[in-house]
Design an enzyme around this catalytic site. Structure first.
Site, PDB file in Angstrom:
ATOM      1  N   SER A   9      35.912  35.520  45.583  1.00  0.00           N
ATOM      2  CA  SER A   9      36.174  36.724  46.382  1.00  0.00           C
ATOM      3  C   SER A   9      34.963  37.065  47.239  1.00  0.00           C
ATOM      4  CB  SER A   9      36.465  37.903  45.455  1.00  0.00           C
ATOM      5  OG  SER A   9      36.377  39.100  46.203  1.00  0.00           O
ATOM      6  N   HIS A  34      39.529  34.486  48.289  1.00  0.00           N
ATOM      7  CA  HIS A  34      40.180  35.769  47.970  1.00  0.00           C
ATOM      8  C   HIS A  34      39.580  36.843  48.874  1.00  0.00           C
ATOM      9  CE1 HIS A  34      42.377  38.406  45.161  1.00  0.00           C
ATOM     10  NE2 HIS A  34      41.329  39.220  45.195  1.00  0.00           N
ATOM     11  N   ASP A  36      39.505  40.746  49.616  1.00  0.00           N
ATOM     12  CA  ASP A  36      39.803  42.065  49.046  1.00  0.00           C
ATOM     13  C   ASP A  36      39.793  43.139  50.130  1.00  0.00           C
ATOM     14  OD1 ASP A  36      40.160  41.696  46.188  1.00  0.00           O
ATOM     15  OD2 ASP A  36      38.060  41.072  46.144  1.00  0.00           O
ATOM     16  N   MET A  38      40.278  46.908  51.016  1.00  0.00           N
ATOM     17  CA  MET A  38      40.252  48.231  50.368  1.00  0.00           C
ATOM     18  C   MET A  38      40.251  49.323  51.435  1.00  0.00           C
ATOM     19  SD  MET A  38      37.489  47.573  47.375  1.00  0.00           S
ATOM     20  CE  MET A  38      37.670  46.236  46.200  1.00  0.00           C
ATOM     21  N   HIS A  68      44.304  40.300  49.255  1.00  0.00           N
ATOM     22  CA  HIS A  68      44.666  41.244  48.185  1.00  0.00           C
ATOM     23  C   HIS A  68      44.526  42.649  48.748  1.00  0.00           C
ATOM     24  CE1 HIS A  68      43.357  43.042  44.003  1.00  0.00           C
ATOM     25  NE2 HIS A  68      44.529  43.513  44.410  1.00  0.00           N
ATOM     26  N   MET A  70      44.468  46.357  48.547  1.00  0.00           N
ATOM     27  CA  MET A  70      44.354  47.525  47.660  1.00  0.00           C
ATOM     28  C   MET A  70      44.407  48.747  48.564  1.00  0.00           C
ATOM     29  SD  MET A  70      41.456  45.844  45.262  1.00  0.00           S
ATOM     30  CE  MET A  70      41.141  44.649  46.545  1.00  0.00           C
ATOM     31  N   MET A 139      45.470  42.515  37.462  1.00  0.00           N
ATOM     32  CA  MET A 139      44.103  43.051  37.528  1.00  0.00           C
ATOM     33  C   MET A 139      43.580  43.248  36.112  1.00  0.00           C
ATOM     34  SD  MET A 139      43.249  43.415  40.733  1.00  0.00           S
ATOM     35  CE  MET A 139      41.640  44.006  40.230  1.00  0.00           C
ATOM     36  N   GLY A 144      38.352  48.241  42.779  1.00  0.00           N
ATOM     37  CA  GLY A 144      37.477  49.077  43.601  1.00  0.00           C
ATOM     38  C   GLY A 144      36.118  48.440  43.842  1.00  0.00           C
ATOM     39  N   GLY A 147      31.909  43.080  39.965  1.00  0.00           N
ATOM     40  CA  GLY A 147      30.867  43.209  38.950  1.00  0.00           C
ATOM     41  C   GLY A 147      31.230  44.070  37.758  1.00  0.00           C
ATOM     42  N   ASP A 177      42.331  38.791  38.104  1.00  0.00           N
ATOM     43  CA  ASP A 177      41.272  39.294  38.982  1.00  0.00           C
ATOM     44  C   ASP A 177      40.508  40.429  38.299  1.00  0.00           C
ATOM     45  OD1 ASP A 177      39.758  40.127  41.142  1.00  0.00           O
ATOM     46  OD2 ASP A 177      41.469  40.720  42.388  1.00  0.00           O
ATOM     47  N   GLY A 178      39.209  40.211  38.125  1.00  0.00           N
ATOM     48  CA  GLY A 178      38.351  41.282  37.617  1.00  0.00           C
ATOM     49  C   GLY A 178      37.526  40.853  36.422  1.00  0.00           C
ATOM     50  N   SER A 200      31.570  38.339  41.716  1.00  0.00           N
ATOM     51  CA  SER A 200      30.134  38.326  41.429  1.00  0.00           C
ATOM     52  C   SER A 200      29.700  37.056  40.701  1.00  0.00           C
ATOM     53  CB  SER A 200      29.754  39.569  40.636  1.00  0.00           C
ATOM     54  OG  SER A 200      30.621  39.735  39.542  1.00  0.00           O
TER      55      SER A 200
HETATM   56  C1  DX5 Z   1      38.201  44.245  42.405  1.00  0.00           C
HETATM   57  C2  DX5 Z   1      38.634  43.163  43.358  1.00  0.00           C
HETATM   58  C3  DX5 Z   1      38.207  41.841  42.882  1.00  0.00           C
HETATM   59  C4  DX5 Z   1      36.716  41.649  42.847  1.00  0.00           C
HETATM   60  C5  DX5 Z   1      36.392  40.813  41.660  1.00  0.00           C
HETATM   61  O1  DX5 Z   1      38.587  45.465  42.825  1.00  0.00           O
HETATM   62  O2  DX5 Z   1      40.032  43.139  43.524  1.00  0.00           O
HETATM   63  O3  DX5 Z   1      38.820  40.763  43.580  1.00  0.00           O
HETATM   64  O4  DX5 Z   1      36.197  41.017  43.978  1.00  0.00           O
HETATM   65  O5  DX5 Z   1      35.023  40.792  41.475  1.00  0.00           O
HETATM   66  P1  DX5 Z   1      34.397  40.399  40.079  1.00  0.00           P
HETATM   67  O6  DX5 Z   1      34.789  38.962  39.850  1.00  0.00           O
HETATM   68  O7  DX5 Z   1      32.930  40.580  40.299  1.00  0.00           O
HETATM   69  O8  DX5 Z   1      34.970  41.310  39.052  1.00  0.00           O
HETATM   70 ZN    ZN Z   2      40.953  41.157  44.378  1.00  0.00          ZN
END
Ligand code: DX5
Ligand code: ZN
Length: 222
Positions: A9, A34, A36, A38, A68, A70, A139, A144, A147, A177-178, A200
């Site tokens: 991601s 990926h 993200d 937001m 993705h 959000m 998830m 959000g 890490g 994811d997460g 991360s």
């Molecule tokens: C979280 C995102 C994830 C995020 C994952 O809100 O949807 O895709 O980038 O990051 P890590 O792998 O660090 O949890």
């Molecule tokens: Zn994601």
């Protein structure tokens, strides 16, 4: 038993050097990217829009672009991301009332369609949608930020989805994811995940190619 997919991601990348991040993902042997998205409403954080996806697509990368969303009202944005070059567009079921319509619109725009659930949403929220989906994104953190620590109990939903898919003869991929890293990836794949999103852990890794190789060597029992 299929090889799992690793989807780094770019949320965890240096946003001043996204092209560099793309090159780093390609060099690692990962095949998906990926993205993200937001909106500062569905989740507190803000990232980027469809232009960023289009600009990355223009770099002629072979990576599969996995967007993705959000966002609230994903129906306002999803087709735009497909047109910008996302290969798959995933939205949150918690944010959309008329989900079958949006799945159809994503397909009409030429992309694969996915639906995501946050940790507090049960698999049953997707029961009516599963036959129409290409991807289900489970998830394992409240979305959000990157890490965060994985909420392990969510892996039960991954196995539940894998069982349902087998019993009903369906084809959707299961993405998780997460909080995924090299240490917990075996457990995530054992639960039934086909796609491992990694933010991360990938971008902070001193050796992303070794990390990717270790993930790609895993096999799901499903
Ligand atoms: C979280 C995102 C994830 C995020 C994952 O809100 O949807 O895709 O980038 O990051 P890590 O792998 O660090 O949890
Ligand atoms: Zn994601």
């Amino acid at each position: 038993m299929r090889e799992p997919v690793l989807a780094p991601s770019i949320l965890s990348a240096d946003f001043a050097d996204l092209a560099g991040a793309l090159a780093r993902v390609e060099a690692s042997g990962a095949t998906w990217l990926h993205l993200d998205v937001m909106d500062g409403r569905f989740v507190p954080n803000l990232t980027f829009g469809a232009k960023t996806v289009a600009d990355l697509r223009a770099r002629s990368s072979r990576l599969y672009f996995d967007a993705h969303l959000m966002t609230v009202e994903p129906e306002r944005l999803a087709p735009e991301f497909a047109k910008a070059g996302a290969d798959a567009v995933t939205f949150h079921v918690e944010a959309c009332v008329h989900a079958h319509r949006l799945v159809r619109e994503i397909h009409d725009a030429g992309a694969a369609a996915g639906v995501s659930i946050v940790p507090s949403t049960p698999v049953s929220a997707l029961s009516e949608l599963l036959p129409d989906l290409d991807l289900v994104l489970v998830m394992t953190v409240d979305p959000g930020w990157g890490g965060q620590r994985m909420i392990e109990s969510c892996l039960g939903k991954v196995s539940e989805l894998a069982e349902r898919r087998r019993k009903a003869g369906l084809k959707f991929r299961i993405a998780v994811d997460g909080g995924i890293n090299g240490a917990n990836a075996p457990e995530v794949v054992a639960a039934g995940a086909d796609v491992l999103v990694m933010g991360s852990a990938f971008f902070e890794s001193p050796d992303p190619a070794a990390l990717a190789a270790s993930v790609l060597a895993l096999r799901s029992p499903y």
